[in-house]
Design a protein around this motif. Structure first.
Motif, short mmCIF file in Angstrom:
data_model
loop_
_atom_site.label_atom_id
_atom_site.label_comp_id
_atom_site.label_asym_id
_atom_site.label_seq_id
_atom_site.Cartn_x
_atom_site.Cartn_y
_atom_site.Cartn_z
N ALA A 260 0.82 -0.99 -0.08
CA ALA A 260 0.18 0.09 -0.22
C ALA A 260 0.93 1.02 0.08
N ALA A 261 1.86 1.23 0.69
CA ALA A 261 2.82 2.28 0.52
C ALA A 261 3.53 2.80 -0.81
N LEU A 262 3.40 1.74 -1.72
CA LEU A 262 3.99 1.94 -2.99
C LEU A 262 2.85 2.46 -3.66
N PHE A 263 1.78 2.42 -3.28
CA PHE A 263 0.50 2.85 -4.15
C PHE A 263 0.41 4.32 -4.27
N ASP A 264 0.32 4.71 -5.44
CA ASP A 264 -0.07 6.36 -5.59
C ASP A 264 -0.98 6.23 -7.00
N ILE A 265 -1.90 7.29 -7.19
CA ILE A 265 -2.47 7.34 -8.35
C ILE A 265 -2.30 8.92 -8.57
N TYR A 266 -2.12 9.09 -9.90
CA TYR A 266 -2.15 10.50 -10.56
C TYR A 266 -3.34 10.33 -11.49
N VAL A 267 -4.39 11.26 -11.70
CA VAL A 267 -5.38 11.32 -12.35
C VAL A 267 -5.22 12.59 -13.20
N GLY A 268 -5.46 12.21 -14.54
CA GLY A 268 -5.36 13.68 -15.61
C GLY A 268 -6.94 13.49 -16.34
N ARG A 269 -7.39 14.56 -16.47
CA ARG A 269 -8.50 14.55 -17.13
C ARG A 269 -8.55 15.27 -18.35
N ALA A 270 -9.49 15.13 -19.08
CA ALA A 270 -9.82 15.87 -20.72
C ALA A 270 -11.26 15.71 -20.86
N HIS A 271 -11.60 17.04 -21.53
CA HIS A 271 -13.06 17.06 -21.85
C HIS A 271 -12.92 16.91 -23.22
N VAL A 272 -13.88 16.14 -23.83
CA VAL A 272 -13.86 16.04 -25.28
C VAL A 272 -15.29 16.52 -25.93
N TYR A 273 -15.37 17.18 -26.88
CA TYR A 273 -16.50 17.82 -27.45
C TYR A 273 -16.66 16.83 -28.72
N TYR A 274 -17.82 16.75 -29.16
CA TYR A 274 -18.19 15.73 -30.11
C TYR A 274 -18.20 16.81 -31.45
N GLY A 287 -8.36 12.73 -26.77
CA GLY A 287 -8.66 13.08 -25.52
C GLY A 287 -7.96 12.21 -24.15
N ILE A 288 -7.75 11.09 -24.63
CA ILE A 288 -6.74 9.86 -23.72
C ILE A 288 -5.60 10.53 -23.72
N ARG A 289 -5.00 11.02 -24.77
CA ARG A 289 -3.40 11.19 -24.61
C ARG A 289 -3.26 12.54 -23.80
N GLU A 290 -4.54 13.57 -23.87
CA GLU A 290 -4.45 14.83 -23.41
C GLU A 290 -4.58 14.51 -21.86
N ALA A 291 -5.52 13.51 -21.51
CA ALA A 291 -5.62 13.08 -20.11
C ALA A 291 -4.46 12.50 -19.49
N ALA A 292 -3.62 11.67 -20.38
CA ALA A 292 -2.46 10.95 -19.64
C ALA A 292 -1.41 12.10 -19.49
N GLN A 293 -1.21 12.91 -20.46
CA GLN A 293 -0.23 14.17 -20.24
C GLN A 293 -0.58 15.02 -19.06
N ALA A 294 -1.73 15.24 -18.73
CA ALA A 294 -2.19 15.97 -17.68
C ALA A 294 -1.81 15.23 -16.42
N ALA A 295 -2.12 13.93 -16.45
CA ALA A 295 -1.61 12.85 -15.41
C ALA A 295 -0.26 13.13 -15.12
N ARG A 296 0.53 12.95 -16.20
CA ARG A 296 1.89 13.22 -15.98
C ARG A 296 2.30 14.34 -15.32
N GLY A 297 1.66 15.49 -15.96
CA GLY A 297 1.92 16.96 -15.38
C GLY A 297 1.82 16.93 -13.67
#
Lengths: 556, 138
Positions: A260-274, A287-297
């Motif tokens: 559990a001590a190793l556990f960490d989540i970073y969440v990125g989000r992106a809004h996609v418009y049709y 959108g996924i790529r954008e969210a992944a980048q946000a998570a990395r940030g």
């Protein structure tokens, strides 16, 4: 089940009695030579019971039946017929003279087994593979293409979609330390916890969908239902932190606080418009790529914060040490302790995290020095005379000019555990340093042996006094004979070279008994002792120990 | 024991070997001991039969054309229902440390070295089935 026919060449009345047990079945009889031909003509035939001793007729019947995907039970007069039946892949066989219950059971079994025809076989393999492509077999979650298809309609109608990218940062570390079996188990727990969370928290579960990225990341799609506003940033942040807590609690209760001590989540989000001009899949992938980048940030910001934490820890000497007993496998008496350094700050509790941060910030030497000093303090205060202190060193540490200089009053009581997770670049120089340390009186242990980092060759190179077997070799060793064989090999190697083998990560009684029987000399693990703080002095002789066990006799 | 009765109800075994002679020898030897045996002559065939036979144990040759034993083992062990129970014994001509590591990676439970004598094979099968029984019981 109505109007099913059992086709047979047997005239025995036991067949009628057996079929009477089957609901809605009747018997059709044909002489043996005509049995094969009848398979295609008697309607509703679902099974064939054949008793001929003629190999040609038997073959024809079985082949004909299989071509029509009909199950076959062969009544065997002798061993030869039985062999033939198996050779022909009849679903079932009975020896002649079986009673009606037995025959009914065989017919049942044959029906459930009924092998699809040869052509069907390759289809089946392909189907299995196809299913594997759609759903991850560990987590049971759909893969991305499936999820895109499922959300397509909703996304079009609603016109917007929120993509959440969950980056589970240290899952690869879990695999590296504990082996793939552990990561599989942790992923299963994670996926189950995520599903549980979605079922409980979302009033309309279909609005939130999750998919697994096959590595260690998860993606969520949130398509708001018609007439409902999309979740606000605040709501999403709140949901994410609840999910994070939920998963963390689950992981801690099932896999313990080390993991559990190793556990960490970073969440990125992106809004996609049709946008009807752009392909929907591409919109989503972007959108996924954008969210992944946000998570990395976010991850990077977190890291910067952790580096700051580490710097202040180093300044305040904010490291404490847990001592984990290493005991004799036979007597369970304490042989020594491994010093496990932990960060005082919560964000740096896990040593893996602490060293990871130190490596990024080029503070490895400083952190190692602090951890060593802290560990060695226990040599006189915590350990009893004669007990050895095992401390972890990285090959890098040997390049630190301060290392080994006047740090230890009695090097003979210190064992340096070397892991090869960091590659040793300059082997001759490294060995030269080792020799110098050996002359001072230090002893050496190869850490994580058998994990893929340290093969027997490199173990021989280091001439260790102790070989510490990797935890992945020990977990569930009682049920895996390959692990047992590998450990046996290691023990033999150690005995030939005058070294001792330590089994690390022994968590269950079965594992303890197994390694003892394989001739492992020393054992360390939660099954016997948990790591203890050095604050209180060590137990006095005669004090009751954790988990008393019956004695183990060595056979090897 | 020679007259293998159906009563004993031993667990089904899947024997996978592209060499038909080898497969036959193993099959006959184990059949005499009462095990229901199914033979597959390739990795593909083994995977196709896997769900229908539902073997308790698979004797899997490593070196096969097409899908080799490692791959077959990996796929079987990943099966959502059967993967957890099935015991996979790799039959290998190699006895190197690296091969055992590879075997562990694929999730195999045991291995037999070629050339093996049939008594060793039977003993290996027996101890794995015994292990499976205790695992299922607990």
């Amino acid at each position: 089940m109505h109007n099913s026919v059992l086709l047979t060449d047997s005239t025995d009345a036991v067949i009628d009695r057996a079929v009477a047990h089957l609901d809605g079945w009747r018997v059709e009889r044909r002489p043996s030579p005509q049995l094969a031909a009848a398979i295609g003509t008697v309607e509703e035939t679902r099974a064939v019971y054949v008793c001929t001793n003629d190999p040609t007729l038997l073959r024809a019947t079985v082949e004909r039946a299989h071509a029509a995907s009909i199950a076959v039970v062969v009544e065997c007069d002798d061993e030869a017929v039985r062999r033939r039946a198996i050779e022909l892949r009849a679903e079932e066989w009975v020896m002649r003279g079986a009673n009606e219950t037995e025959i009914t059971a065989r017919i049942h079994a044959a029906l459930t087994r009924a092998v699809p025809s040869a052509a069907g076989m390759t289809d089946r393999v392909e189907r299995v593979e196809y299913e594997r492509m759609l759903h991850d077999s560990r987590t049971g979650l759909p893969t991305l293409p499936v999820m895109i298809e499922r959300s397509r309609q909703r996304f079009k109608e609603r016109g917007e979609l929120v993509v959440l990218y969950f980056n589970f940062v240290r899952y690869s570390k879990i695999e590296e330390i504990y082996g793939w079996e552990k990561l599989d188990a942790v992923l299963e727990t994670t996926a189950a916890a995520v599903k549980e969370f979605l079922d409980d928290s979302s009033p309309n579960p279909a609005r939130l969908m999750v998919s697994f990225m096959n590595d260690d990341d998860f993606i969520f799609f949130h398509v708001p239902a018609t007439g409902v506003p999309a979740a606000s940033d605040g709501e999403i942040t709140e949901m994410v932190s609840r999910l994070q807590r939920h998963v963390a609690t689950r992981i801690e209760s099932i896999h313990g606080d080390e993991i559990a001590a190793l556990f960490d989540i970073y969440v990125g989000r992106a809004h996609v418009y049709y946008n009807p001009k752009i392909r929907l899949e591409r919109l989503i992938y972007r959108g996924i790529r954008e969210a992944a980048q946000a998570a990395r940030g976010i991850e990077e910001r977190e890291r910067a914060r952790k580096v700051a934490d580490l710097r202040s820890s180093l300044r305040d000497r904010g490291v404490y040490v847990d001592y984990h007993p290493i005991v004799h496998a036979d007597t369970e008496e304490i042989f020594g302790y491994e010093a496990l350094a932990r960060g005082v700050m919560r964000s740096l509790r896990s040593p893996e995290v602490m060293f990871e941060v130190a490596e990024e910030a080029d503070l490895i030497w400083e952190l190692s020095r602090l951890c060593r000093q802290r560990a060695l303090e226990g040599l006189d205060t915590y350990l009893r005379p004669g007990e050895l202190l095992f401390i972890n060193v990285d090959p890098h540490d040997f390049t630190d000019p301060v290392f080994g200089e006047k740090e230890v009053s009695d090097p003979k009581r210190v064992v340096l555990e070397i892991t090869e997770r960091t590659a040793i670049k300059d082997y001759p120089k490294f060995r030269e340093r080792l020799r110098a340390f050996r002359e001072m009186g230090y002893r050496f242990a190869v850490d994580d042996a058998g994990s893929g980092y340290a093969g027997l060759g490199s173990i021989a190179n280091l001439e260790p006094d102790f070989i510490k077997l990797d935890i992945s070799l020990i977990s569930a060793i009682d049920t895996n004979f390959i692990k047992q064989n590998l450990v046996e090999t290691m023990v033999k190697f150690a005995n030939d070279h005058g070294a001792m083998v330590i089994a690390e990560g022994v968590e269950r009684a079965e594992e303890f008994l197994t390694v003892g029987n394989l001739g492992v000399h020393l054992v360390q693990g939660f099954f016997l002792h948990k790591p203890a703080h050095a604050t209180a002095p060590q137990h006095t002789p005669g004090e009751q120990r954790v988990a008393p066990l019956r004695a183990v006799t060595k056979t090897a | 024991m020679a007259a293998a009765g159906k009563k004993a109800k031993l667990p089904p075994i899947l024997v996978v070997d592209d060499n038909r002679d080898n497969a036959d020898i193993i099959r006959q030897y184990l059949e005499i001991r009462g095990y229901p045996i199914t033979v597959a002559h390739s990795g593909e065939e083994a995977l196709a039969l896997f769900e229908t036979v539902k073997p308790a144990l698979v004797l899997l040759d490593v070196m096969m054309p097409g899908r080799d034993g490692w791959e077959v083992c990996r796929v079987m062990k990943q099966h959502p229902q059967l993967g957890k129970q099935v015991r996979v014994i790799m039959v290998t001509a190699l006895n190197e440390l690296d091969d055992k590591r590879e075997a562990l990676q694929t999730g195999a439970d045991d291995y037999v070295e070629k050339p093996f004598d049939l008594a060793t094979l039977a003993a290996t099968v027996q101890r794995n089935l015994a292990m499976q029984r205790t695992a299922l019981a607990s």
